[in-house]
Design a protein around this motif. Structure first.
Motif, short mmCIF file in Angstrom:
data_model
loop_
_atom_site.label_atom_id
_atom_site.label_comp_id
_atom_site.label_asym_id
_atom_site.label_seq_id
_atom_site.Cartn_x
_atom_site.Cartn_y
_atom_site.Cartn_z
N MET A 172 0.85 -1.17 0.00
CA MET A 172 0.00 0.00 0.00
C MET A 172 0.89 1.23 0.00
O MET A 172 1.82 1.34 0.77
N ALA A 173 0.58 2.18 -0.85
CA ALA A 173 1.30 3.44 -0.93
C ALA A 173 0.62 4.45 -0.02
O ALA A 173 -0.58 4.36 0.24
N ASN A 174 1.39 5.42 0.46
CA ASN A 174 0.80 6.48 1.26
C ASN A 174 1.65 7.73 1.18
O ASN A 174 2.83 7.67 0.84
N THR A 175 1.02 8.85 1.49
CA THR A 175 1.73 10.12 1.50
C THR A 175 1.06 11.06 2.48
O THR A 175 -0.09 10.82 2.89
N LEU A 176 1.79 12.11 2.83
CA LEU A 176 1.28 13.08 3.79
C LEU A 176 1.91 14.43 3.47
O LEU A 176 3.09 14.51 3.14
N ALA A 177 1.09 15.46 3.54
CA ALA A 177 1.59 16.83 3.39
C ALA A 177 1.03 17.63 4.55
O ALA A 177 -0.08 17.38 5.02
N LYS A 178 1.82 18.57 5.04
CA LYS A 178 1.34 19.44 6.11
C LYS A 178 1.84 20.85 5.88
O LYS A 178 2.85 21.06 5.23
N LYS A 179 1.07 21.79 6.42
CA LYS A 179 1.38 23.20 6.18
C LYS A 179 0.91 24.01 7.38
O LYS A 179 -0.20 23.82 7.87
N ALA A 180 1.78 24.92 7.82
CA ALA A 180 1.37 25.89 8.84
C ALA A 180 0.53 26.96 8.15
O ALA A 180 0.87 27.42 7.06
N VAL A 181 -0.58 27.32 8.77
CA VAL A 181 -1.51 28.29 8.21
C VAL A 181 -1.66 29.43 9.21
O VAL A 181 -1.86 29.18 10.40
N PRO A 182 -1.57 30.70 8.73
CA PRO A 182 -1.62 31.85 9.64
C PRO A 182 -3.04 32.20 10.09
O PRO A 182 -3.55 33.29 9.83
N ALA A 183 -3.68 31.26 10.76
CA ALA A 183 -5.03 31.46 11.30
C ALA A 183 -5.23 30.41 12.40
O ALA A 183 -4.60 29.35 12.39
N PHE B 24 0.96 13.60 -3.21
CA PHE B 24 1.71 14.59 -2.45
C PHE B 24 1.60 15.95 -3.12
O PHE B 24 1.41 16.96 -2.45
N GLN B 25 1.67 15.98 -4.44
CA GLN B 25 1.55 17.25 -5.16
C GLN B 25 0.14 17.84 -5.02
O GLN B 25 -0.02 19.03 -4.79
N ILE B 26 -0.88 17.00 -5.13
CA ILE B 26 -2.26 17.46 -4.97
C ILE B 26 -2.46 18.04 -3.57
O ILE B 26 -2.98 19.14 -3.40
N TYR B 27 -2.02 17.30 -2.55
CA TYR B 27 -2.17 17.76 -1.17
C TYR B 27 -1.37 19.04 -0.94
O TYR B 27 -1.87 20.00 -0.34
N SER B 28 -0.13 19.07 -1.38
CA SER B 28 0.74 20.24 -1.17
C SER B 28 0.18 21.48 -1.86
O SER B 28 0.14 22.57 -1.26
N ASP B 29 -0.26 21.33 -3.10
CA ASP B 29 -0.86 22.47 -3.82
C ASP B 29 -2.12 22.96 -3.10
O ASP B 29 -2.35 24.16 -2.98
N GLY B 30 -2.93 22.03 -2.64
CA GLY B 30 -4.15 22.41 -1.93
C GLY B 30 -3.85 23.14 -0.64
O GLY B 30 -4.48 24.15 -0.32
N LEU B 31 -2.87 22.66 0.12
CA LEU B 31 -2.54 23.31 1.38
C LEU B 31 -1.89 24.67 1.15
O LEU B 31 -2.09 25.60 1.93
N GLU B 32 -1.14 24.82 0.06
CA GLU B 32 -0.58 26.13 -0.28
C GLU B 32 -1.69 27.11 -0.61
O GLU B 32 -1.64 28.28 -0.20
N ALA B 33 -2.71 26.65 -1.32
CA ALA B 33 -3.87 27.51 -1.63
C ALA B 33 -4.61 27.88 -0.35
O ALA B 33 -5.06 29.02 -0.19
N LEU B 34 -4.72 26.94 0.58
CA LEU B 34 -5.37 27.22 1.85
C LEU B 34 -4.58 28.29 2.62
O LEU B 34 -5.16 29.24 3.15
N LYS B 35 -3.28 28.13 2.68
CA LYS B 35 -2.44 29.12 3.37
C LYS B 35 -2.61 30.50 2.72
O LYS B 35 -2.76 31.50 3.43
N ALA B 36 -2.61 30.55 1.41
CA ALA B 36 -2.77 31.81 0.69
C ALA B 36 -4.13 32.46 1.01
O ALA B 36 -4.24 33.68 1.06
N HIS B 37 -5.14 31.64 1.22
CA HIS B 37 -6.47 32.16 1.56
C HIS B 37 -6.43 32.99 2.86
O HIS B 37 -7.15 33.97 2.98
#
Length: 137
Positions: free
Chosen positions: A1-12, A122-135
């Protein structure tokens, strides 16, 4: 089974971030590559549309308001995986910062390898979390 994880600090705060992303139908509110989401099956199934019109159908598997998290599986999608299971979680770092963690596990289909599908998500998650941070920036 494959797995991945992305995390991002968000200023909120975790409460503010969870208020935005915690609804199972809220992806279009913060994820640019999901412009449309429609709920069915009493709110437990969401049908997502990508900008190119492709469809992703996901089922809510668990939800915790207390832990600021939900988990879901993919029922139908244009991805080369099966047995997809993912969790989106918000953790408090302090009163003005939170950490969002998006993780998933899946089995590659056809000629896809573990590393290829791990990189894809990982790319999908990372891009999504970057968009969330930008929000919130």
């Amino acid at each position: 089974m494959a797995n991945t994880l992305a995390k991002k600090a968000v200023p909120a705060s975790a409460a503010r971030v969870w208020a935005l992303i915690g609804g199972f139908n809220n992806l279009p509110n913060w994820l640019p590559y999901i412009p449309q989401s429609k709920l069915s099956d009493g709110g437990r199934v969401r049908t997502l549309l990508n900008p190119d019109g492709s469809q992703i159908i996901e089922r809510l598997e668990s939800f915790s308001e207390q832990n600021n998290s939900y988990s879901y599986s993919i029922l139908e999608a244009p991805f080369p995986v099966t047995n997809y299971f993912s969790t989106l979680k918000v953790k408090s770092i302090n009163s003005e910062t939170s950490e969002v963690i998006w993780s998933g596990s899946f089995l590659p289909l056809d000629s896809a390898t573990d590393s290829e599908v791990e990189a894809l998500f990982f790319q999908i998650y990372s891009d999504g979390l970057e968009a969330l941070k930008a929000h919130f920036s």
